[in-house]
Design an enzyme around this catalytic site. Structure first.
Site, PDB file in Angstrom:
ATOM      1  N   GLU A  63       0.825  -1.210   0.000  1.00  0.00           N
ATOM      2  CA  GLU A  63       0.000   0.000   0.000  1.00  0.00           C
ATOM      3  C   GLU A  63       0.858   1.258   0.000  1.00  0.00           C
ATOM      4  OE1 GLU A  63      -2.252  -3.422   1.279  1.00  0.00           O
ATOM      5  OE2 GLU A  63      -0.385  -2.571   2.052  1.00  0.00           O
ATOM      6  N   GLY A 318      13.515  -1.974  -0.914  1.00  0.00           N
ATOM      7  CA  GLY A 318      13.483  -0.779  -1.734  1.00  0.00           C
ATOM      8  C   GLY A 318      14.214  -0.870  -3.058  1.00  0.00           C
ATOM      9  N   GLU A 319      14.637  -2.074  -3.459  1.00  0.00           N
ATOM     10  CA  GLU A 319      15.402  -2.218  -4.696  1.00  0.00           C
ATOM     11  C   GLU A 319      14.733  -3.123  -5.712  1.00  0.00           C
ATOM     12  OE1 GLU A 319      19.976  -1.693  -3.943  1.00  0.00           O
ATOM     13  OE2 GLU A 319      19.290  -3.471  -2.865  1.00  0.00           O
ATOM     14  N   GLU A 346       4.387  -3.681 -11.184  1.00  0.00           N
ATOM     15  CA  GLU A 346       5.756  -3.199 -10.984  1.00  0.00           C
ATOM     16  C   GLU A 346       6.689  -3.619 -12.122  1.00  0.00           C
ATOM     17  OE1 GLU A 346       6.506  -4.675  -7.027  1.00  0.00           O
ATOM     18  OE2 GLU A 346       6.095  -2.723  -6.162  1.00  0.00           O
TER      19      GLU A 346
END
Length: 433
Positions: A63, A318-319, A346
């Site tokens: 989210e 985060g990668e 994504e």
């Protein structure tokens, strides 16, 4: 004789009042470009009003990622406001902190993270009373009755944004119909992502007059140019066929490694980038790779990928976008096991063909247009996954075409962000905007 403490304080205050013309003149002469003279004087005299603040709640990692365009849009549209972002989970908190650090220095000062309080009546009242948000935004399906009641009692408008209610979640909420109807009666606006979601919310008790369909914010994906550059650099550096399995879940990695073994019979130097969804499972997946005899490197330990590396364990946060971009094909996890899937947009936004297991009910709304365009294919077993991977690696032109079809779908579906921001603009008084 010593002066009593109370008289000392009065004498001190009297001295300050006597010196007030000199003090005021000193403040007036200060040169502070950030604030006007009247602002500085107001701060010194304690008359600064409470900071205007918006509040957005996201449950967890997915989210927070999906809300990023909205977060950045709110910071731009409401420059006088700060934004408080709350989450329920620790991984959501980590994702929120990563998002904050990626903002400009000025926006970092306006964006903060906290954990959402438990929905006890007292905790809810204290939270709303202290935050005093100009507007409360709940992302997708975060319906907390006491928090919503506290917002209504304290005059805080509430909106559900990217409103989502899957058939499974709807059946679960129906068991608590009176409670949900009471909670939804507090809504100022519900921005559903599809007409099906809107109808489910209304069936639970959300008033039709405050319910709108605006589309899915998940399609509002920011530019991926930097991730593409970094990922494609890694791909060239490694010089081998690469596929990525992202957001994998418990029990799924074993199946993926079976597919990878079959793939390597056709492409002996193929590399699997394996990215478990939950950080607490990183070590568990590393042990699985070790126990099954795979030669693997861990990204968190900066271990290099060599010709002998068979699996690259993406045990960082985060990668994922960079790592999706480093592969030629992407598999999105939580789908070969019956867990509802993860966000297939994504990798599609990076122009990569996407594979998924059959369990995609949590993301069926965004999966359907990708399936129709051929940018997403479903596989139901390790054998079928290996066959699809081999086909894509044997036919890179076809893989690239399907990847570009996915990007076209995302571009065509955008627009929900503007509709959401325009709708929210009706909830905040013009004097506060």
């Amino acid at each position: 004789m010593a002066v009593p403490t109370s008289w000392s304080r009065l004498a001190y205050s009297a001295a300050l009042y006597a010196l007030s013309p000199l003090i005021t003149w000193r403040i007036w002469r200060e040169q502070v470009p950030t604030y006007s003279r009247m602002q500085r004087l107001g701060m010194r005299l304690g008359t600064l009003p409470p900071e205007p603040r918006l509040w957005l709640h996201c449950a967890s990692v997915g989210e927070v990622r999906a809300a990023r365009p909205l977060i950045e849009g709110l910071l731009t549209r409401y420059p006088r406001h700060s934004l408080l972002l709350t989450t329920m989970t620790a991984t959501g908190a980590e994702q929120a902190q990563a998002l904050i650090h990626e903002q400009s220095e000025s926006d970092q000062r306006r964006l903060a993270h906290r954990f959402l309080p438990l929905d006890y009546p007292g905790a809810a009242r204290r939270f709303i009373g202290r935050v005093k948000p100009a507007m409360a935004l709940l992302f997708e399906t975060e319906l907390w009755p006491n928090l919503l009641n506290a917002c209504r009692r304290q005059g805080v408008p509430v909106a559900v944004v990217n409103g989502r209610l899957s058939p499974r979640a709807y059946q679960r909420y129906r068991r608590w119909q009176p409670l949900m109807a009471n909670a939804l009666a507090n809504m100022s606006w519900l921005a559903a992502k599809s007409s099906e979601d809107a109808e489910r919310f209304k069936a639970l008790g959300c008033p039709a007059e405050v319910t709108s369909v605006v589309g899915s914010l998940k399609f509002e994906i920011p530019s991926q140019d930097e991730a593409l550059r970094e990922g494609e650099y890694l791909h060239r550096q490694w010089g081998m066929p690469v596929w990525v399995a992202g957001s994998t879940r418990d029990g799924e990695e074993t199946l993926l490694l079976q597919a990878h073994a079959q793939l390597r019979r056709r492409h002996p130097n193929a590399l699997l980038i394996l990215a478990p969804r939950h950080p607490q499972r990183f070590d568990e997946v590393a042990c699985l790779c070790r126990d099954e005899g795979w030669s693997f490197s861990r990204r968190s330990e900066k271990q290099p990928v060599t010709e002998q590396t068979q699996v690259y364990l993406a045990d960082t946060l985060g990668e994922l976008a960079v790592l999706y971009a480093a592969g030629s094909v992407a598999y999105v996890g939580g789908s070969l096991v019956p867990l509802g899937g993860q966000n297939v947009l994504e990798p599609a936004a990076l122009g990569r063909p996407v594979l998924s297991g059959p369990s995609i009910e949590n993301f069926s709304d965004v999966a359907e247009p990708l399936l129709a365009a051929g940018a997403l294919a479903l596989v139901d077993s390790p054998d079928a996954l290996a066959e699809a991977l081999i086909d894509y690696l044997d036919h890179p032109g076809d893989a690239q075409q399907k990847g570009q079809a996915g990007r076209a779908v995302i571009n065509a579906q955008q627009g929900a962000l503007k509709r959401t921001l325009d709708g929210l603009g009706k909830l905040v008084p013009p004097s506060l905007a």
